[in-house]
Enzyme design. Sequence first.
Site, mmCIF file in Angstrom:
data_model
loop_
_atom_site.group_PDB
_atom_site.id
_atom_site.type_symbol
_atom_site.label_atom_id
_atom_site.label_comp_id
_atom_site.label_asym_id
_atom_site.label_seq_id
_atom_site.Cartn_x
_atom_site.Cartn_y
_atom_site.Cartn_z
ATOM 1 N N GLN A 82 25.708 62.958 -8.010
ATOM 2 C CA GLN A 82 27.075 63.421 -8.212
ATOM 3 C C GLN A 82 28.072 62.528 -7.478
ATOM 4 O OE1 GLN A 82 28.272 66.421 -10.174
ATOM 5 N NE2 GLN A 82 26.481 65.370 -10.964
ATOM 6 N N ARG A 130 24.814 73.951 2.315
ATOM 7 C CA ARG A 130 23.412 73.546 2.228
ATOM 8 C C ARG A 130 23.210 72.608 1.047
ATOM 9 N NH1 ARG A 130 18.197 77.634 1.557
ATOM 10 N NH2 ARG A 130 16.579 76.070 2.016
ATOM 11 N N LEU A 173 21.111 71.465 -1.788
ATOM 12 C CA LEU A 173 20.004 72.058 -2.544
ATOM 13 C C LEU A 173 19.036 71.006 -3.076
ATOM 14 C CD1 LEU A 173 22.049 74.739 -4.517
ATOM 15 C CD2 LEU A 173 20.710 75.068 -2.432
ATOM 16 N N ASN A 174 19.563 69.845 -3.459
ATOM 17 C CA ASN A 174 18.729 68.738 -3.930
ATOM 18 C C ASN A 174 19.451 67.444 -3.576
ATOM 19 O OD1 ASN A 174 17.698 66.576 -5.652
ATOM 20 N ND2 ASN A 174 16.595 68.159 -6.768
ATOM 21 N N GLU A 198 32.573 68.164 -8.475
ATOM 22 C CA GLU A 198 33.797 67.422 -8.749
ATOM 23 C C GLU A 198 34.479 66.863 -7.505
ATOM 24 O OE1 GLU A 198 36.243 69.311 -12.024
ATOM 25 O OE2 GLU A 198 34.798 70.911 -11.652
ATOM 26 N N GLY A 257 30.024 74.973 -4.103
ATOM 27 C CA GLY A 257 30.161 74.175 -5.306
ATOM 28 C C GLY A 257 30.607 72.777 -4.924
#
Length: 727
Positions: free
Chosen positions: A627, A617, A619-620, A694, A691
């Site tokens: 990123q 999902r 989130l923003n 990276e 996560g």
Amino acid sequence: MTELVGRGVERVDGRAKVTGAARYAADNEVANPLHGFLVMSTIARGEVTQIDTGAALAHPGVVQVFTHTTMPRFRTVPGFPYNRTFIPIQDARIHHSGQPVAYVVAETLEQAQEAATLVKIRYRTEKPTARLEDAIDEAFLPDAFRERPNEVEHGDAEAAFAQADVRIQQTYTSPMQHHHPIEPHTTTAVWDDGGLTLYESAQGVMLTRMAVTNAFRDADGNAPDIRIISPYLGGGFGAKGPTYPHTLLTAAVARELGRPVKLVLSRAQMFTSTGHRAEYRHRIRLGATRRGELTALVDTSTAQVTRTDERVFNTSDSALNLYTCPNIHVRQMGVRLDLPTSSYMRSPETTAHFGLETALDELSYELGIDPVELRTRNHRTVIDPNTGEPYEKHLLECYRVAAEAFGWSRRNPEPGATRDGDEYVGWGMATETHTYSANPSQAQIVIGVNGRATVRAATQDIGTGTYTVLTQVAADGLGMPLGHVTTLLGDTAFPNASLSAASATMASVVGPVSDGAEQARKAVIELAVADPRSRLHGVPAENVIVENGHLFARGDRRRRDSYHAVMARHGGEIRVLGSKPNTGGHTFGAVFLEVRIRPRLGSIRVSRVVTAYDLGRVLNRRTAHGQVTGGVTWGIGFALLEQTMVDPNTARVADPSLSGYLVPVNADTPKLEVMFVDRPIGDSEALGARGFGETPGTGVPAAIGNAIYHATGRRLRDVPFTRDKLL
């Protein structure tokens, strides 16, 4: 609910940062501080035979000069998360150039810096070794680090490689590289009533406290109360995850002198004091059938370690986890060099992943199979060890949507066949992947008498948008407007939470914040339905919904109340502690890019990039896009620019400044199209998110090299891809 999660909400900390209200570690004002500055060794191997501090001590404003004969002693050498097995300025031994050998303390920073130049040191020197190639015959297999073995075998890879229809055997290399966050490392140490407060630029305040506690534990095992404060970071990229000597030394001299001491590392000192990506050599052997099915993968890497620390940080995770192959042999070797200890650096698997993704591209040309098709044929279905079920993985969709958006089907596969004017044009692609952790975390939610919420957690915002996403999650869970929630981070006085590393922050902390918000919302609803003064009195709690700071009876919105009114009548706060353990995993994606090369100059320009990611999902969308922008830029730096030059005779960094260490700037950043496969994963307690931070950039270096080959027919295997190598 407010339905804030998933939207591209602007950063809630943005105004504080652009107006200067955000206090970074060195900005914190303390009463009557002293200033420290380090004197660094000018040799790489040997020992100090004499230190003359007379001129420095006589310099105006100097309070003390600590050397290995006067520095307070640490009873034990801390282990992880301290990043070395030795503490400098405890004995005369020199392990690398740029090692601290004296600590000058003065009334002002300028006085400390000037006095540091007056310290005279004599050494007994030994010949250092600075390059992998100078000691490659001494490579060895290090012990497991953090329970990760450095050798893994499945099947019989050697035999399978020997019997393979098609074989690829190549070596890929990358140099030493440095993190260089814009904010330098800094420590301000304040002792008060036997306790210690450190204002620290740290990616993990709880880990920093652990390391400092270990260092200051007495013979009976007792340690002082220690508080670490780090609300804002000007970047870190892994360099601020472990604890480094300057933190311990500053705390020690502050206690010895009875006054606060502030130390800020210079840019040059950061080259030798805060870790780096190790020099790396990677030999890959791939065996495959004529149809392109992998039958053997022999992955042997050799990384720089030191004579004191033998940890390998650049792991070959993608070789083990990304593609289907029945026979795999991974060996992660080390070579002891007289250099500073390396550490994690953003996307530490990139070094190994670069080799694997380049080798796959070479295999695709050998077989005459499209690089995307080759990866698709070897797509691996992963069984989640926690559930026994197939791991939710949408990598094939990433390939599809990114390839379509890029126009990959129009690619002429012939190397050197595509030109635009005087430029060679090349298209390349690679898989992107990264492991992420999920660490035990908690978050406190406080609803005040004014009906507004405060979130507290001892995690950090390293610049990735953690303040914003956690505020969104809390506001969503509470049913409040975003502006009614304040998030406070970066303080060990708050509930224990994850460090900002290993792409772990969201996976670790989102669940506890969501859990705390749900508890707090239910507690306020219970107050309302039990209060005769509330229009919701007597309504079953499960029939109350919350939106935009107001509470409504389901089916009758005339019966309503508000957070502000409920809490004002209550006259006190509600405090809850959220906790929701999660598990780590992998995030996947694909990068397609175009390079343009001017053959007369050998200049390489990345002109277009299209990416797609499966991060569960989203989130923003705004912070996730940021990123990707940062990761792609980082990958361009890895591939085309970044390398730390070390003098092979002295083992000294040749040009410790940003004038010599090149990083990408705006002119190097191409047009970027970013897509997300926005599908929540069922077993993620972080609202279905993985996560992610990276992952972008892990495949970019290989994709650039693959595009260069497509443009020119020349295969480059050693980053950075500088003009001399192409010409």
